[in-house]
Motif scaffolding. Structure first.
Motif, short mmCIF file in Angstrom:
data_model
loop_
_atom_site.label_atom_id
_atom_site.label_comp_id
_atom_site.label_asym_id
_atom_site.label_seq_id
_atom_site.Cartn_x
_atom_site.Cartn_y
_atom_site.Cartn_z
N UNK A 46 11.90 23.02 -27.53
CA UNK A 46 12.38 23.46 -25.77
C UNK A 46 11.26 23.09 -24.76
N UNK A 47 10.25 23.53 -24.88
CA UNK A 47 9.69 22.68 -23.65
C UNK A 47 9.39 21.60 -24.25
N UNK A 48 9.11 20.79 -24.77
CA UNK A 48 9.39 19.12 -24.72
C UNK A 48 10.78 18.05 -24.96
N UNK A 104 10.61 26.99 -29.51
CA UNK A 104 10.13 27.03 -27.92
C UNK A 104 10.07 25.55 -28.07
N UNK A 115 3.02 11.38 -23.53
CA UNK A 115 3.17 13.00 -23.64
C UNK A 115 4.41 13.07 -24.97
N UNK A 134 -2.62 26.88 -32.56
CA UNK A 134 -1.50 27.96 -31.70
C UNK A 134 -0.41 28.29 -31.64
N UNK A 185 -3.07 28.89 -26.75
CA UNK A 185 -1.53 28.12 -27.19
C UNK A 185 -1.05 27.49 -25.60
N UNK A 230 12.67 28.12 -21.08
CA UNK A 230 12.29 27.98 -22.00
C UNK A 230 11.27 28.97 -22.15
N UNK A 231 10.08 28.73 -21.16
CA UNK A 231 9.63 29.74 -20.77
C UNK A 231 9.11 31.04 -20.77
N UNK A 237 12.84 23.34 -19.75
CA UNK A 237 12.43 23.78 -20.02
C UNK A 237 11.28 25.32 -19.49
N UNK A 283 12.64 20.74 -13.84
CA UNK A 283 13.21 20.98 -15.50
C UNK A 283 14.29 22.51 -15.93
N UNK A 302 -3.11 25.02 -24.96
CA UNK A 302 -3.19 23.89 -25.07
C UNK A 302 -1.90 22.96 -25.70
N UNK A 303 -1.41 23.53 -26.61
CA UNK A 303 -0.05 23.50 -26.89
C UNK A 303 0.88 22.73 -25.84
N UNK A 304 1.12 23.71 -24.86
CA UNK A 304 1.71 23.69 -23.94
C UNK A 304 1.30 22.72 -23.02
N UNK A 305 0.36 22.23 -22.65
CA UNK A 305 -0.59 20.70 -21.84
C UNK A 305 0.14 19.79 -22.67
N UNK A 306 0.14 19.52 -23.76
CA UNK A 306 0.23 18.66 -24.64
C UNK A 306 1.52 18.29 -24.69
N UNK A 307 2.82 18.91 -24.10
CA UNK A 307 4.22 18.44 -24.20
C UNK A 307 4.04 18.18 -22.25
N UNK A 308 5.44 17.65 -22.41
CA UNK A 308 5.48 17.02 -21.24
C UNK A 308 5.90 18.08 -19.88
N UNK A 309 5.74 19.44 -20.19
CA UNK A 309 5.99 20.53 -19.13
C UNK A 309 5.06 20.48 -17.96
N UNK A 310 5.91 20.17 -16.43
CA UNK A 310 4.52 19.99 -15.17
C UNK A 310 4.32 22.28 -14.84
#
Lengths: 304, 378
Positions: free
Chosen positions: A103-105, A100, A76, A87, B211, B8-9, B5, B2, B213-221
């Motif tokens: 930061x989430x990355x 944003x 990822x 999006x 959006x 950030x949200x 992250x 983390x 989708x973009x969050x899911x593609x990141x390494x966020x849990x």
């Protein structure tokens, strides 16, 4: 490590529908790979599996030499994904959207990268504008910038230029060629064959299967047929007349029809006869070399 | 986890809240508005019962009796009638809630030491009010009657004597104001509705806009996403709770007797339970419209009817009593009443806190299971 993406026997079903049916392919590092096919061919499903958004029924996906299902976190970090629907957060400004996604990355020092990206996407003058007040093309560029902020090695684009005006499309392609120069691998799906022509390699997907995969040039050469292009009216009657009277493959394009033949000298008279019998006005006729579009329509017809 | 992250949200969610001024205004002011409306409207205290008197005798005693009745604020004398036929009319037209009929032989029976009967005709349509009216008139008649008997006894040189009398003392709510009893319920209801709705909407909005989708593609849990998304909404709900308490004090004199700190701690636990409803709703629904209607119907009515807010749970049928566990407001209202009205410590209601935590874990587990099943079929 030459193959940055390696897919083996990938399958994904939605109930009875085989969205991806036994697909194997590999993508070279630094190339632009195009996935072309009609709506419902399974392009989006493929990309979503590669991005880790959905999980395949069977088959192995290796990205950067790592198994997709085992090293999710590492993969990822190195991929960017631009979905069909841009999006973005409409109520946040250009800068805030980028912030944003940085930061989430978990990218902390993104300011320099952000300025660079804004510069070369020419979004800098609009950086404080709310995203929903941007034009369609700018929104799409911003979405692209957001997927690039964490410096991914592979960029997945799902029909990125669908519904975008021609000028913005050209801008967008300029950005993509710069990314290629920087060594980023691009995997994109597109319904446009003129875009597919610009890819290093192209895979044609139909009903969940890959029916051709090569450079655009080689795919065209492999067809080994001649195309007679006839500009005429009414096109529909001409199409039906040729189909009825000859056994030839006919493709319809707006104001013209293309007939796929082995040897035009042998076939042309019977075609013209069929047309005049049906009172079709012929404005122009010529022999053309097959375009990707001809090839794909031909292949899809064969597959059916 | 983390923290960067998560932050950030949360930061982004906070910006969304601050930018949508209209929604923010609704979220901040509607609780106070609701409190005002409910506080004044939902009131079970019965005062100023309208009575009409049919005094058949018109004697000294009968007039004395009527004076006694109408001196208190409980009864308002609307007028007199002079014929049986009017009784129906005044009750039918709602001119009176109660008609007092004094018999023609009241004095005669009194002087001959016989028992006289006063008739009360009470409008029984609203059973609750009718019950209260009955209670008041019984008490009024009883006290007048004992006053008369003591006078009679005094005349013959004896002291009146009641073998038993009673003196009720109402603890925690001495003047039995129903607002004091209702405000904890209101806090619970307002918080559960706003928290569940705002959390589910903010999660579903990401799905609707794509959006997510973009969050899911990141390494966020998932945990980072959920905590980041709910945190600003929970803070907003805590602000709401504070405002309700302040307004409750200003408008209805409801003072928090117990520890404020304990109150906020328990509120936080309750909000986690409410948030879990919001999360479950967001997993089930794909559009904000659907999420809104599911979230409101899951929270609004149960927290009003089944929580003990208005209707005591103990007097419900057993099956309904079991059903009352679908709303965490039930547990929270018990805690609130304990802290606000009774000033008791956590020992008196720790079990309710446990229920709240169990409730939240059950819903979150359900949400995770449904989410995973949906993912599989995706």
């Amino acid at each position: 490590m030459n193959n940055i993406i390696e897919i083996t026997s990938l399958r994904k079903n939605y109930g009875e529908i085989k969205a991806v049916n036994d697909v194997s392919l590999s993508v070279n590092k630094g190339e632009m790979f195009g996935l072309v096919g009609p709506d419902g061919a399974g392009k989006t499903t493929m990309i979503r599996i590669l991005c880790g958004l959905i999980i395949q029924e069977s088959g192995v996906v290796k990205i950067l030499d790592k198994d997709r299902s085992q090293s999710r976190k590492e993969i990822q970090k190195n991929i960017g994904y631009l979905s069909q629907k841009f999006s973005l957060y409409g109520d946040l400004s250009v800068d805030e959207n980028i912030e944003f996604f940085a930061e989430i990355h978990n990218v902390k020092d993104y300011f320099k990268r952000r300025d660079e990206l804004l510069d070369f996407s020419r979004l800098k003058p609009f950086r404080n504008r709310i995203a929903e007040k941007l034009s369609g093309g700018m929104k799409q560029k911003l979405a692209l910038v957001c997927c690039l902020i964490h410096e991914p090695k592979i960029l997945f684009l799902d029909e990125p230029t669908t519904g975008v005006d021609p000028v913005s499309r050209r801008d967008f392609w300029k950005i993509l060629s710069k990314l290629l120069k920087d060594g980023i691998t691009i995997f994109m799906s597109t319904p446009y064959l003129d875009e597919a022509e610009r890819c290093n390699r192209v895979a044609l997907m139909n009903a969940g299967e890959i029916i051709a995969l090569d450079t655009p040039q080689k795919i065209k050469e492999k067809m080994n047929k001649q195309i007679i292009e006839i500009v005429c009216s009414p096109v529909r009657i001409a199409y039906q007349a040729i189909k009825r009277n000859t056994m030839l493959e006919v493709q319809m394009f707006g104001d013209r029809i293309n007939v796929v033949v082995e040897n035009y000298k042998l076939e042309l008279p019977s075609i013209k006869k069929a047309l005049t019998e049906n009172k079709v006005q012929i404005t122009d006729e010529r022999i053309i070399s097959p375009s990707l579009e001809n090839v794909f329509m031909h292949l899809i017809k064969d597959a059916e | 986890m983390n923290l960067n992250r998560t932050r950030a949200i949360a930061k982004k969610e906070f910006k969304h809240l601050m930018r949508d001024v209209r929604l923010l205004a609704v979220l901040v002011f509607s609780p106070v508005f609701l409190l005002g409306v409910f506080g004044y409207a939902v009131n079970f205290d019965v005062h100023h019962i309208k009575i009409v008197v049919y005094d058949k005798e018109q004697s000294k005693i009968s007039r004395e009796f009527i004076n006694g009745l109408t001196q208190s604020t409980y009864f308002d004398l609307i007028g007199y009638i002079s014929d049986d036929s009017y009784i129906r009319e005044v009750l039918d037209t709602k001119k009176a809630q109660c008609v007092v009929v004094i018999p023609v032989d009241l004095s005669q029976k009194f002087y001959s030491r016989q028992e006289a009967k006063i008739q009360y005709l009470i409008d029984g349509v609203d059973g609750n009010t009718a019950n209260i009216i009955q209670f008041y008139v019984t008490a009024a008649t009883y006290s007048f009657s004992s006053k008369l008997s003591s006078e009679v006894l005094a005349r013959s040189g004896m002291r009146s004597f009641l073998p038993l009398n009673f003196e009720p003392l109402f603890w925690f709510n001495p003047d039995l104001k129903s607002t004091r009893f209702l405000i904890p319920g209101l806090i619970a209801m307002i918080l559960i509705v706003t928290a569940a709705v705002s959390v589910s909407l903010s999660l579903v909005r990401e799905k609707e806009r794509g959006t997510i989708e973009q969050i899911n593609v990141s390494s966020i849990k998932t945990s980072e996403l959920l905590i980041g998304k709910t945190l600003p909404n929970v803070l907003l709900a805590l602000l709401n709770a504070t405002m309700i308490l302040v307004v409750g004090y200003l408008l209805f004199d409801v003072v928090v007797k117990g520890s404020i700190l304990l109150l906020f701690f328990c509120t936080l636990i309750f909000l986690i339970a409410c948030t879990s409803i919001g999360i479950l709703v967001s997993v089930i629904s794909d559009s904000q419209r659907l999420a809104f209607s599911i979230a409101t119907s899951l929270t609004m009515l149960p927290s009003f009817i089944l929580s003990g807010f208005v209707f005591p749970i103990e007097s419900m049928p057993v099956t309904v009593q079991i059903l009352t566990n679908i709303t965490p407001a039930k547990f929270f209202i018990r805690i609130l009443r304990a802290i606000i009205l009774r000033d008791v410590g956590v020992y008196a209601f720790w079990d309710q806190l446990v229920y709240l935590i169990l409730f939240a874990s059950a819903l979150l587990t359900a949400a995770i299971l449904i989410y995973n099943r949906k993912e599989k079929n995706n």
